[in-house]
Design an enzyme around this catalytic site. Structure first.
Site, PDB file in Angstrom:
ATOM      1  N   GLY A 185       0.773  -1.238   0.000  1.00  0.00           N
ATOM      2  CA  GLY A 185       0.000   0.000   0.000  1.00  0.00           C
ATOM      3  C   GLY A 185       0.806   1.291   0.000  1.00  0.00           C
ATOM      4  O   GLY A 185       0.327   2.317   0.486  1.00  0.00           O
ATOM      5  N   THR A 186       2.028   1.264  -0.557  1.00  0.00           N
ATOM      6  CA  THR A 186       2.784   2.526  -0.576  1.00  0.00           C
ATOM      7  C   THR A 186       2.137   3.538  -1.525  1.00  0.00           C
ATOM      8  O   THR A 186       2.200   4.742  -1.277  1.00  0.00           O
ATOM      9  CB  THR A 186       4.269   2.320  -0.951  1.00  0.00           C
ATOM     10  N   ILE A 199      -8.886  -9.545 -10.397  1.00  0.00           N
ATOM     11  CA  ILE A 199      -9.436  -9.025 -11.648  1.00  0.00           C
ATOM     12  C   ILE A 199     -10.912  -8.699 -11.407  1.00  0.00           C
ATOM     13  O   ILE A 199     -11.685  -9.558 -10.980  1.00  0.00           O
ATOM     14  CB  ILE A 199      -9.319 -10.081 -12.782  1.00  0.00           C
ATOM     15  N   LEU A 200     -11.300  -7.455 -11.662  1.00  0.00           N
ATOM     16  CA  LEU A 200     -12.700  -7.053 -11.498  1.00  0.00           C
ATOM     17  C   LEU A 200     -13.493  -7.575 -12.696  1.00  0.00           C
ATOM     18  O   LEU A 200     -13.014  -7.497 -13.837  1.00  0.00           O
ATOM     19  CB  LEU A 200     -12.793  -5.525 -11.416  1.00  0.00           C
ATOM     20  N   ASN A 235      -5.939   2.216 -12.852  1.00  0.00           N
ATOM     21  CA  ASN A 235      -4.941   1.300 -12.293  1.00  0.00           C
ATOM     22  C   ASN A 235      -3.552   1.845 -12.605  1.00  0.00           C
ATOM     23  O   ASN A 235      -3.361   2.585 -13.569  1.00  0.00           O
ATOM     24  CB  ASN A 235      -5.112  -0.084 -12.931  1.00  0.00           C
ATOM     25  N   HIS A 263       0.277   0.428 -13.474  1.00  0.00           N
ATOM     26  CA  HIS A 263       0.967  -0.796 -13.872  1.00  0.00           C
ATOM     27  C   HIS A 263       2.471  -0.518 -13.927  1.00  0.00           C
ATOM     28  O   HIS A 263       2.893   0.495 -14.483  1.00  0.00           O
ATOM     29  CB  HIS A 263       0.458  -1.248 -15.243  1.00  0.00           C
TER      30      HIS A 263
HETATM   31  C1  GRF Z   1       3.117  -1.216  -7.717  1.00  0.00           C
HETATM   32  O1  GRF Z   1       4.359  -1.379  -8.312  1.00  0.00           O
HETATM   33  C2  GRF Z   1       2.017  -1.254  -8.745  1.00  0.00           C
HETATM   34  O2  GRF Z   1       2.399  -0.800  -9.994  1.00  0.00           O
HETATM   35  C3  GRF Z   1       1.721  -2.693  -8.831  1.00  0.00           C
HETATM   36  O3  GRF Z   1       1.884  -3.189  -7.536  1.00  0.00           O
HETATM   37  C4  GRF Z   1       2.774  -2.370  -6.804  1.00  0.00           C
HETATM   38  C5  GRF Z   1       2.048  -1.947  -5.562  1.00  0.00           C
HETATM   39  O4  GRF Z   1       2.858  -1.418  -4.599  1.00  0.00           O
HETATM   40  N1  GRF Z   1       0.437  -2.910  -9.440  1.00  0.00           N
HETATM   41  P1  GRF Z   1       2.223  -0.816  -3.267  1.00  0.00           P
HETATM   42  O5  GRF Z   1       1.303  -1.870  -2.658  1.00  0.00           O
HETATM   43  O6  GRF Z   1       1.456   0.421  -3.630  1.00  0.00           O
HETATM   44  O7  GRF Z   1       3.383  -0.531  -2.388  1.00  0.00           O
END
Ligand code: GRF
Length: 186
Positions: free
Chosen positions: A12-13, A86-87, A101, A103
């Site tokens: 969750g960063t 996946i929604l 999202n 990615h």
């Molecule tokens: C991120 O690199 C994002 O692109 C991917 O998962 C990671 C999530 O990191 N989908 P965090 O949980 O927000 O730290």
């Protein structure tokens, strides 16, 4: 006030970054009304630490329909922040243009089923790519196929590893996700 819901599966960063940007005014006139996780994860703790209402809906077939039932009304944006489920098509269609999202690669390359986290970085390095980066895109029922909102790249260095790549990509994500949220909300 714009009403944001954030979905998480991991550390969750990116959620934390969005929380901080709302607090410091980089994302103005917005609030996170709800955080939903599809598994127990530190992202949920981050919501609790900020007194943001949160809920765990176990991943699986019923996830999308259960989520739809508990979502608050008047949602402006659903932000996927390291969210791994996946929604389903019905959910994506009923919130069309309102789900985004992030990615960890330069879509349309290195997206699709199974392309998440370290799998993406491994594939990028294996392919001998000269650059990588991050992409914010709309979510549709096709995995990682929705319209691109914002993308930022950087050069891959000679001694790049999965770990250094992940680190660099997170930094790019922290930069472009708040910008993309502002773009979409305004
Ligand atoms: C991120 O690199 C994002 O692109 C991917 O998962 C990671 C999530 O990191 N989908 P965090 O949980 O927000 O730290």
């Amino acid at each position: 006030m714009k009403n944001i819901v954030v979905l998480v599966s991991g550390g969750g960063t990116n959620l934390q970054r969005i929380i901080d940007c709302i607090d410091n005014g980089e994302i103005p006139n917005a609030t996170i009304s709800f955080v939903v996780a599809d598994r127990d994860c530190f992202g949920l703790e981050r919501a609790k630490n900020k007194d943001i209402p949160s809920q765990l809906i176990p991943r699986g077939k019923a996830f999308s329909s259960e989520l739809k039932q508990i979502l608050p009304e008047n949602i402006d944006l659903i932000v996927l922040a390291g969210f791994l489920s996946i929604l389903n098509k019905e959910f994506c269609e009923s919130f069309s243009g309102k789900i985004i999202n992030i990615h960890p690669a330069l879509l349309p390359k290195f997206g699709g089923k199974g392309m998440w986290g370290h799998h993406v970085h491994e594939a990028v390095l294996k392919a001998g790519e000269k650059e990588s980066g991050a992409t914010v895109h709309y979510v549709t029922s096709g995995i990682d196929e929705g319209e691109i909102i914002l993308q930022k790249s950087f050069e891959i260095s000679e001694n790049e590893t999965v770990e250094t790549l992940a680190e660099k990509i997170h930094r790019v994500e922290f930069e472009i996700y708040p910008k993309a949220i502002n773009l979409v909300l305004n």
